[in-house]
Design a protein around this motif. Structure first.
Motif, PDB file in Angstrom:
ATOM      1  N   ARG A  86       0.860  -1.207   0.000  1.00 59.34           N
ATOM      2  CA  ARG A  86       0.000   0.000   0.000  1.00 59.34           C
ATOM      3  C   ARG A  86       0.888   1.246   0.000  1.00 59.34           C
ATOM      4  N   THR A  87       1.550   1.508  -1.142  1.00 65.45           N
ATOM      5  CA  THR A  87       2.556   2.575  -1.202  1.00 65.45           C
ATOM      6  C   THR A  87       1.935   3.973  -1.084  1.00 65.45           C
ATOM      7  N   ALA A  88       0.730   4.164  -1.620  1.00 65.16           N
ATOM      8  CA  ALA A  88       0.106   5.497  -1.560  1.00 65.16           C
ATOM      9  C   ALA A  88      -0.150   5.884  -0.100  1.00 65.16           C
ATOM     10  N   GLU A  89      -0.730   4.949   0.665  1.00 66.93           N
ATOM     11  CA  GLU A  89      -1.028   5.234   2.073  1.00 66.93           C
ATOM     12  C   GLU A  89       0.267   5.457   2.864  1.00 66.93           C
ATOM     13  N   ALA A  91       3.067   6.666   1.711  1.00 68.59           N
ATOM     14  CA  ALA A  91       3.602   7.986   1.353  1.00 68.59           C
ATOM     15  C   ALA A  91       2.872   9.081   2.123  1.00 68.59           C
ATOM     16  N   VAL A  92       1.555   8.925   2.288  1.00 69.92           N
ATOM     17  CA  VAL A  92       0.770   9.923   3.039  1.00 69.92           C
ATOM     18  C   VAL A  92       1.299  10.011   4.471  1.00 69.92           C
ATOM     19  N   ASP A 278     -11.679  13.499  -5.508  1.00 69.80           N
ATOM     20  CA  ASP A 278     -12.111  12.108  -5.332  1.00 69.80           C
ATOM     21  C   ASP A 278     -13.482  11.970  -4.686  1.00 69.80           C
TER      22      ASP A 278
END
Ligand code: UTP
Length: 294
Positions: A86-89, A91-92, A278
């Motif tokens: 889960r790279t997006a989460e 990064a957040v 979104d």
């Protein structure tokens, strides 16, 4: 351009009781209430980061440990996200973290007022000008409020107070400033009045929760003098400091949401939701239907 000392530190007082938001704030600090998908305090930390703040001083109280945890690494959570790709989460979570060593937490042992909370930060701030951000006031604009204040401060020095315009009929509910000489990006403050009686306000510019203050404010606050509501008030200390030092106003052009009030908090949620690609379509549709149904 005036030579001024850089604003490196920001004080965020998060030790209030949040009585206007009970029972939500019984066990959860009001600064951790969520606007869309971020706690209120995170919007304010991000605004300060964008303005070049290097060190964040949180003045905390009882029940506020969760704020400290929020700005720390969550090893297990991050390991699990990594395992699951889960790279997006991830990064957040990484982007929102202040640098290691860039946060300090001190306790206000009793909620004796905002002025007292600021005074509790005196040893950590030391002898340098600093930013004070009320973490329940959330700002929305393309240029962060504190960034605009820092620009003005670099031109004129002294103390800076952010202001926004209110309905003149409502001026008696706020701290109001008097408008003096125009500056490049602001104006000189001639007076500051806390909750002026109806019809007596010197302007409709209210103090909206962001300040750049010189360290001499700490000496004034150390007298521990009580003001309105029997609390130690930062406005009273600013009035005394204004006898010796200049105060200028930065008129903030964006929206200010008082997330310590139910109405402000709900409006912030709607406004930030509508500004997000979104979720905007569903939220806008739902709101239109609710309003049409009365
Ligand atoms: P508020 O004036 O909104 O007070 O504080 P409050 O007690 O939190 O909320 P209500 O009025 O009871 O609902 C503005 C900011 O100053 C902090 C609060 O946490 C908030 O972020 N504060 C206030 C302190 O840190 N200490 C205090 O003694 C008072």
């Amino acid at each position: 351009m005036t030579t001024v000392r850089k604003i490196r530190k920001a004080v965020l007082p998060v030790a209030g009781l949040g009585t206007r938001f009970l029972p939500a704030t019984k066990a959860v600090p009001k600064e951790m209430l969520t606007v869309v998908d971020k706690p209120v305090v995170q919007y304010v930390v991000e605004e300060a980061m964008a303005a070049g703040i290097e060190h964040f001083v949180f003045v905390t109280g009882r029940n506020k440990g969760v704020i400290e945890d929020h700005f720390d690494i969550q090893t297990e959570l991050e390991a699990t996200l990594r395992e699951r790709g889960r790279t997006a989460e991830l990064a957040v979570l990484e982007d929102m973290l202040p640098q290691a060593g860039a946060t300090s937490f001190t306790r206000q042992q009793a909620p004796l007022g905002l002025g007292h909370a600021v005074w509790c930060a005196r040893d950590i701030v030391g002898d340098e000008p600093f930013a004070l951000l009320l973490p329940d006031m959330v700002m929305r604009d393309t240029v962060g409020c504190l960034s605009g204040m820092v620009d003005l401060y670099e031109k004129v020095g002294g103390n800076i107070v952010a202001v926004a315009e209110c309905d003149p009929e409502q001026a008696h509910r706020y701290g109001i400033v008097g408008k003096g000489e125009a500056l490049d990006g602001g104006f000189r403050i001639t007076e500051m009045v806390e909750k002026p009686p109806k019809g007596t306000a010197p302007s409709n510019y209210y103090i909206n929760g962001r300040y750049i203050l010189q360290p001499e404010i700490f000496n004034i606050l150390s007298s521990q003098e009580r003001g309105a509501g029997n609390e130690i008030q930062v406005t009273d200390a600013m009035l005394k400091l204004a006898d010796r030092q200049a105060f200028s106003a930065y008129p903030f052009g964006g929206e200010t949401y008082d997330c310590g009030s139910k109405e402000g908090f709900i409006l912030a949620n709607v406004a930030f939701a509508l500004s997000r690609d979104d979720i905007r379509p569903l939220v806008a549709d739902g709101l239109r239907k609710l309003i049409a149904d009365g």
